[in-house]
Scaffold this motif. Structure first.
Motif, PDB file in Angstrom:
ATOM      1  N   ARG A 136       1.043  -1.302  -0.057  1.00  3.89           N
ATOM      2  CA  ARG A 136       0.091  -0.060  -0.036  1.00  3.89           C
ATOM      3  C   ARG A 136       1.172   1.162  -0.284  1.00  3.89           C
ATOM      4  N   SER A 151      -3.607  10.211  -3.500  1.00  8.07           N
ATOM      5  CA  SER A 151      -3.750   8.763  -4.281  1.00  8.07           C
ATOM      6  C   SER A 151      -3.336   7.845  -2.934  1.00  8.07           C
ATOM      7  N   THR A 152      -4.087   6.362  -3.363  1.00 10.14           N
ATOM      8  CA  THR A 152      -3.580   5.223  -2.475  1.00 10.14           C
ATOM      9  C   THR A 152      -3.284   4.380  -3.565  1.00 10.14           C
ATOM     10  N   SER A 153      -2.657   3.763  -3.168  1.00  9.28           N
ATOM     11  CA  SER A 153      -2.040   2.543  -4.309  1.00  9.28           C
ATOM     12  C   SER A 153      -1.902   1.368  -3.987  1.00  9.28           C
ATOM     13  N   GLU A 155      -0.608  -3.322  -4.778  1.00 11.88           N
ATOM     14  CA  GLU A 155      -0.276  -4.022  -5.131  1.00 11.88           C
ATOM     15  C   GLU A 155      -0.062  -5.061  -5.107  1.00 11.88           C
ATOM     16  N   VAL A 176       4.081   3.344 -13.434  1.00 11.00           N
ATOM     17  CA  VAL A 176       3.131   1.770 -13.395  1.00 11.00           C
ATOM     18  C   VAL A 176       3.478   1.291 -15.070  1.00 11.00           C
ATOM     19  N   ARG A 220      -8.803   3.917 -10.482  1.00 16.55           N
ATOM     20  CA  ARG A 220      -7.876   3.284 -11.782  1.00 16.55           C
ATOM     21  C   ARG A 220      -7.238   1.918 -11.390  1.00 16.55           C
ATOM     22  N   THR A 221      -7.321   1.794 -12.225  1.00 18.89           N
ATOM     23  CA  THR A 221      -6.965  -0.081 -11.801  1.00 18.89           C
ATOM     24  C   THR A 221      -6.088  -0.635 -13.897  1.00 18.89           C
ATOM     25  N   GLU A 230      -2.424  -3.657 -10.707  1.00 20.71           N
ATOM     26  CA  GLU A 230      -2.168  -2.495  -9.509  1.00 20.71           C
ATOM     27  C   GLU A 230      -3.572  -1.924  -9.726  1.00 20.71           C
ATOM     28  N   THR A 231      -3.762  -1.096  -8.222  1.00 20.51           N
ATOM     29  CA  THR A 231      -5.531  -0.750  -8.363  1.00 20.51           C
ATOM     30  C   THR A 231      -5.200   0.533  -7.437  1.00 20.51           C
ATOM     31  N   ALA A 232      -5.880   1.135  -8.012  1.00 22.81           N
ATOM     32  CA  ALA A 232      -5.622   3.060  -6.500  1.00 22.81           C
ATOM     33  C   ALA A 232      -6.795   3.858  -6.280  1.00 22.81           C
TER      34      ALA A 232
END
Length: 253
Positions: A136, A151-153, A155, A176, A220-221, A230-232
């Protein structure tokens, strides 16, 4: 001021001022008449004038500047983000850095990465099981020293753990797409879902979101074929960003 409508006086004043803003009589950055002037113009008390101005501030139409008065807020964000052409070319670095630099501003960001486990929501988005390990990373993006995006991503560590891109900001490249290229996973498409909501206290303070102005939340993915990697969750002020779409239409056969 007309009173035949039966509407409270402060709402009638708000209606009148709103109409002047929306039809362009009062333009962006114009100063509204002072409270005493509005009291005289509409024949009402100070409390009624303040109630009317509170309505317009809640709607995000005006902003109050301490000691100076109330001003019309711009209704058109200064920054355009063209979603359909965000990836005209395969990126070699962070898209934020590229877009911000192209706009003549200096991009910066700070971040914090930590290993954690996937919640059900994040697991569903990444196609993994709840409780699976993920990286995270929380970001604060700045343009010319001004925070403009959060933003928080997430993986899956099943993909990145032990590789040179395990730490999103500590490897040989950022962004990414180029990061996953380094480990042989070539991102094929990106999905974005955009919603709007009220700013949360930290978001409003950090991004200087005016009262009554919503934030845009972009989910966003990134995918390699059908596999999400990855998703954010990205948050920007709608006072700053206009999401502008340009999508190509296939030619006729």
């Amino acid at each position: 001021m007309s009173t035949f409508s039966g509407r409270p006086a402060y709402l009638q004043i708000a209606d009148d001022l709103r109409s002047q803003i929306l039809d362009g009589t009062l333009k962006t950055d114009d100063k509204l008449p002072s409270e005493p002037e509005l009291m005289t113009d509409y024949g009402v008390s100070r409390i009624v004038v303040r109630q009317a101005l509170d309505v317009l501030r809640t709607e995000g139409l005006i902003v109050k500047q301490q000691g100076r008065g109330s001003y019309v807020r711009s209704l058109r964000p200064p920054t355009r983000r063209v979603i359909g052409h965000l990836y005209n070319e395969r990126p070699q670095s962070s898209p934020f850095a590229s877009v911000t630099s192209a706009g003549g501003q200096r991009p910066e960001w700070d971040y914090q990465s930590r290993k954690t486990t996937a919640s059900k929501v994040i697991a569903d988005r990444l196609g993994i099981a709840p409780g699976d390990p993920v990286m995270r990373t929380s970001y604060r993006f700045l343009a010319d020293d001004e925070p403009v995006m959060l933003s928080t991503s997430f993986e899956p560590l099943a993909i990145t753990e032990g590789t040179e891109i395990e730490q999103p900001e500590s490897g040989p490249v950022t962004g990414v797409v180029p990061r996953f290229d380094r480990i042989g996973l070539h991102i094929t498409h990106v999905k974005e879902d955009v919603t709007g909501r009220a700013a949360r206290p930290y978001e409003a303070e950090t991004l200087s979101v005016p009262q009554g102005v919503p934030v845009l939340v972009i989910e966003r993915t990134y995918y390699v074929e059908d596999r999400p990697v990855e998703t954010a969750d990205i948050v920007v002020s709608s006072a700053r960003y206009l999401l502008s779409y340009r999508l190509e239409i296939p030619g006729r056969d």
